[in-house]
Design a protein around this motif. Structure first.
Motif, PDB file in Angstrom:
ATOM      1  N   LEU A   1       0.729  -1.096   0.029  1.00  0.00           N
ATOM      2  CA  LEU A   1      -0.010   0.007  -0.388  1.00  0.00           C
ATOM      3  C   LEU A   1       0.674   0.985   0.068  1.00  0.00           C
ATOM      4  O   LEU A   1       0.635   2.392  -0.752  1.00  0.00           O
ATOM      5  CB  LEU A   1      -0.398   0.230   1.208  1.00  0.00           C
ATOM      6  CG  LEU A   1      -1.908  -0.645   1.408  1.00  0.00           C
ATOM      7  CD1 LEU A   1      -2.778  -1.012   2.356  1.00  0.00           C
ATOM      8  CD2 LEU A   1      -3.323  -0.412  -0.021  1.00  0.00           C
TER       9      LEU A   1
ATOM     10  N   ASP B   1       3.391   1.834  -1.552  1.00  0.00           N
ATOM     11  CA  ASP B   1       3.733   2.230  -2.676  1.00  0.00           C
ATOM     12  C   ASP B   1       2.979   2.824  -3.492  1.00  0.00           C
ATOM     13  O   ASP B   1       2.988   3.116  -4.291  1.00  0.00           O
ATOM     14  CB  ASP B   1       4.315   0.773  -3.414  1.00  0.00           C
ATOM     15  CG  ASP B   1       5.488   0.283  -2.959  1.00  0.00           C
ATOM     16  OD1 ASP B   1       6.340   1.064  -2.672  1.00  0.00           O
ATOM     17  OD2 ASP B   1       5.715  -1.116  -2.900  1.00  0.00           O
ATOM     18  N   LYS B   2       1.574   1.904  -3.509  1.00  0.00           N
ATOM     19  CA  LYS B   2       0.317   2.577  -4.054  1.00  0.00           C
ATOM     20  C   LYS B   2       0.483   4.242  -3.820  1.00  0.00           C
ATOM     21  O   LYS B   2       0.107   5.332  -4.457  1.00  0.00           O
ATOM     22  CB  LYS B   2      -0.888   1.888  -3.625  1.00  0.00           C
ATOM     23  CG  LYS B   2      -1.131   1.043  -4.453  1.00  0.00           C
ATOM     24  CD  LYS B   2      -2.635   0.327  -4.360  1.00  0.00           C
ATOM     25  CE  LYS B   2      -2.711  -0.591  -4.484  1.00  0.00           C
ATOM     26  NZ  LYS B   2      -4.062  -1.723  -4.872  1.00  0.00           N
ATOM     27  N   SER B   3       0.649   4.342  -2.890  1.00  0.00           N
ATOM     28  CA  SER B   3       0.592   6.178  -1.990  1.00  0.00           C
ATOM     29  C   SER B   3       1.603   6.362  -2.552  1.00  0.00           C
ATOM     30  O   SER B   3       1.735   7.995  -3.444  1.00  0.00           O
ATOM     31  CB  SER B   3       1.211   6.151  -0.474  1.00  0.00           C
ATOM     32  OG  SER B   3      -0.058   5.617   0.327  1.00  0.00           O
TER      33      SER B   3
ATOM     34  N   ALA C   1       2.890   6.146  -5.798  1.00  0.00           N
ATOM     35  CA  ALA C   1       2.243   6.583  -7.052  1.00  0.00           C
ATOM     36  C   ALA C   1       1.610   8.130  -6.522  1.00  0.00           C
ATOM     37  O   ALA C   1       1.774   8.714  -8.006  1.00  0.00           O
ATOM     38  CB  ALA C   1       1.539   5.482  -7.651  1.00  0.00           C
ATOM     39  N   ILE C   2       0.601   7.943  -6.251  1.00  0.00           N
ATOM     40  CA  ILE C   2      -0.383   8.941  -6.209  1.00  0.00           C
ATOM     41  C   ILE C   2       0.563   9.982  -5.714  1.00  0.00           C
ATOM     42  O   ILE C   2      -0.173  10.891  -6.504  1.00  0.00           O
ATOM     43  CB  ILE C   2      -1.495   8.592  -5.452  1.00  0.00           C
ATOM     44  CG1 ILE C   2      -2.642   7.490  -5.089  1.00  0.00           C
ATOM     45  CG2 ILE C   2      -1.762   9.470  -4.484  1.00  0.00           C
ATOM     46  CD1 ILE C   2      -3.348   7.194  -4.247  1.00  0.00           C
TER      47      ILE C   2
ATOM     48  N   VAL D   1      -8.831  10.008  -6.352  1.00  0.00           N
ATOM     49  CA  VAL D   1      -7.739  10.288  -5.473  1.00  0.00           C
ATOM     50  C   VAL D   1      -7.435  11.562  -5.426  1.00  0.00           C
ATOM     51  O   VAL D   1      -6.609  12.295  -4.187  1.00  0.00           O
ATOM     52  CB  VAL D   1      -6.488   9.898  -6.540  1.00  0.00           C
ATOM     53  CG1 VAL D   1      -5.442  10.478  -5.722  1.00  0.00           C
ATOM     54  CG2 VAL D   1      -7.307   8.614  -6.536  1.00  0.00           C
TER      55      VAL D   1
ATOM     56  N   TYR E   1      -5.959   6.830  -0.557  1.00  0.00           N
ATOM     57  CA  TYR E   1      -6.874   6.401  -1.190  1.00  0.00           C
ATOM     58  C   TYR E   1      -7.317   5.043  -0.640  1.00  0.00           C
ATOM     59  O   TYR E   1      -8.576   4.164  -1.103  1.00  0.00           O
ATOM     60  CB  TYR E   1      -6.787   6.784  -2.237  1.00  0.00           C
ATOM     61  CG  TYR E   1      -7.945   6.565  -2.964  1.00  0.00           C
ATOM     62  CD1 TYR E   1      -8.995   7.341  -3.455  1.00  0.00           C
ATOM     63  CD2 TYR E   1      -7.661   5.087  -4.396  1.00  0.00           C
ATOM     64  CE1 TYR E   1     -10.130   6.564  -4.350  1.00  0.00           C
ATOM     65  CE2 TYR E   1      -8.948   5.194  -5.157  1.00  0.00           C
ATOM     66  CZ  TYR E   1      -9.854   6.017  -5.572  1.00  0.00           C
ATOM     67  OH  TYR E   1     -11.130   5.968  -5.354  1.00  0.00           O
ATOM     68  N   ASP E   2      -6.107   3.877  -0.936  1.00  0.00           N
ATOM     69  CA  ASP E   2      -6.607   2.420  -1.450  1.00  0.00           C
ATOM     70  C   ASP E   2      -6.102   1.744  -0.152  1.00  0.00           C
ATOM     71  O   ASP E   2      -6.691   0.102   0.122  1.00  0.00           O
ATOM     72  CB  ASP E   2      -5.506   2.444  -2.328  1.00  0.00           C
ATOM     73  CG  ASP E   2      -5.219   2.980  -3.886  1.00  0.00           C
ATOM     74  OD1 ASP E   2      -6.658   2.141  -4.393  1.00  0.00           O
ATOM     75  OD2 ASP E   2      -4.160   3.617  -3.772  1.00  0.00           O
ATOM     76  N   TRP E   3      -6.059   1.836   1.098  1.00  0.00           N
ATOM     77  CA  TRP E   3      -5.921   1.497   2.278  1.00  0.00           C
ATOM     78  C   TRP E   3      -7.279   0.474   3.343  1.00  0.00           C
ATOM     79  O   TRP E   3      -7.968   1.844   3.108  1.00  0.00           O
ATOM     80  CB  TRP E   3      -4.888   2.515   2.969  1.00  0.00           C
ATOM     81  CG  TRP E   3      -3.785   3.094   2.903  1.00  0.00           C
ATOM     82  CD1 TRP E   3      -2.980   3.422   1.288  1.00  0.00           C
ATOM     83  CD2 TRP E   3      -2.844   2.897   4.006  1.00  0.00           C
ATOM     84  NE1 TRP E   3      -1.969   3.127   2.037  1.00  0.00           N
ATOM     85  CE2 TRP E   3      -1.672   2.884   2.793  1.00  0.00           C
ATOM     86  CE3 TRP E   3      -1.892   1.908   4.268  1.00  0.00           C
ATOM     87  CZ2 TRP E   3      -0.207   2.941   3.124  1.00  0.00           C
ATOM     88  CZ3 TRP E   3      -1.114   1.939   5.312  1.00  0.00           C
ATOM     89  CH2 TRP E   3      -0.230   2.346   4.829  1.00  0.00           C
TER      90      TRP E   3
END
Ligand code: SF4
Length: 265
Positions: free
Chosen positions: A2, A4-6, A8-9, A150, A167-169
């Motif tokens: 997660l 890594d997703k943050s 990228a955002i 986002v 956002y994805d957490w």
């Protein structure tokens, strides 16, 4: 992962907006504790931490935020001042439900946030682009799943860009992350399971009020006294339906109203 997703955002937002300033928005709840922690872990240069002080919530939340984040760097409160009490004494409580909530949000949060950003950051300069990192998550509610973006630019101040860094957490990952980083958690949010800075009456139940008043009796006393006066003047109290035709101007964009919008789902 997660985080890594943050990352990228964050990268995308920086590429797209080239912000001149980055602000971490902290409510005193666990989501914004996590978004602030993630931002720091990703090496974001946070120019300022901002907290919305509605002055209708549990004061210990603001004290916690002030003590915890005030020592990390520049810290500012978007202070609604006497707006809540003034409004209640002038017209009665805001009422109940989504429409009333949109109006309360505008008075207690949206306007103070815009004013604080103008006063402390923008200072009448042009081309100041501000990234406001916040802890909204898409799985908080069905409503958020459908509607949360986002990032979103504030309709009334387009260069204020609200970024949902986590956002994805999901909630469990958030809690495990906070624990692993030993992030300080507001005791009010532990006791009430929400930040406690939001108690305007538009989205909370009388049970939630009773619970908060039992734990924080001074706050409970303040609200009861205000309610007695409002009833004397206007005939209706906290959490009651607004009795007149509602033509007040609502704020539909409410990025820092997490607990209440989750309820609305
Ligand atoms: S519920 Fe909370 S965030 Fe929403 S308007 Fe009321 S005080 Fe503001």
């Amino acid at each position: 992962m997660l985080i890594d997703k943050s990352a990228a955002i964050l990268r995308q937002a920086i590429d797209q907006f080239s912000p001149t300033h980055i602000v971490s928005m902290v409510s005193g709840g666990k989501d914004s504790a996590a978004s602030d922690q993630v931002a720091r872990e990703l090496g974001v240069k946070i120019d300022m931490v901002m907290h919305g002080n509605t002055r209708c919530g549990i004061p210990q939340t603001t004290e916690f935020v002030r003590d915890t984040y005030g020592k990390l760097g520049d810290y500012v409160e978007a202070d609604a001042g006497t707006a809540y009490e003034d409004y209640v004494l002038r017209k009665g409580f805001f009422g109940k439900g989504i429409g009333a909530h949109g109006f309360a949000y505008r008075v207690l949060k949206a306007t103070p946030f815009r004013k604080a950003v103008s006063k402390f950051i923008r200072q009448r300069r042009r081309d100041v682009r501000i990234l406001l990192i916040n802890g909204a998550r898409k799985d908080e509610s069905e409503n958020r799943k459908k509607n949360l973006q986002v990032w979103r630019s504030d309709p009334a101040a387009p260069n204020n860009i609200w970024l949902s860094l986590i956002y994805d957490w999901d909630q469990d990952s958030r809690d495990a992350y906070l624990e692993s980083r030993r992030t300080p958690i507001n005791p009010v949010s532990v006791q009430l399971c929400r930040s406690g800075e939001c108690m305007c009456g538009t989205m909370q139940t009388s049970g939630e009020r009773a619970e908060a008043a039992a734990l924080y009796p001074e706050w409970g006393k303040w609200l009861s006294e205000l309610e007695a006066e409002a009833k004397r003047l206007h005939g209706f109290g906290w959490g009651d339906t607004f009795p007149r035709r509602d033509s007040r101007q609502s704020e539909l964009f409410a990025p820092m109203c997490k607990d209440c919008m989750a309820r609305a789902a």
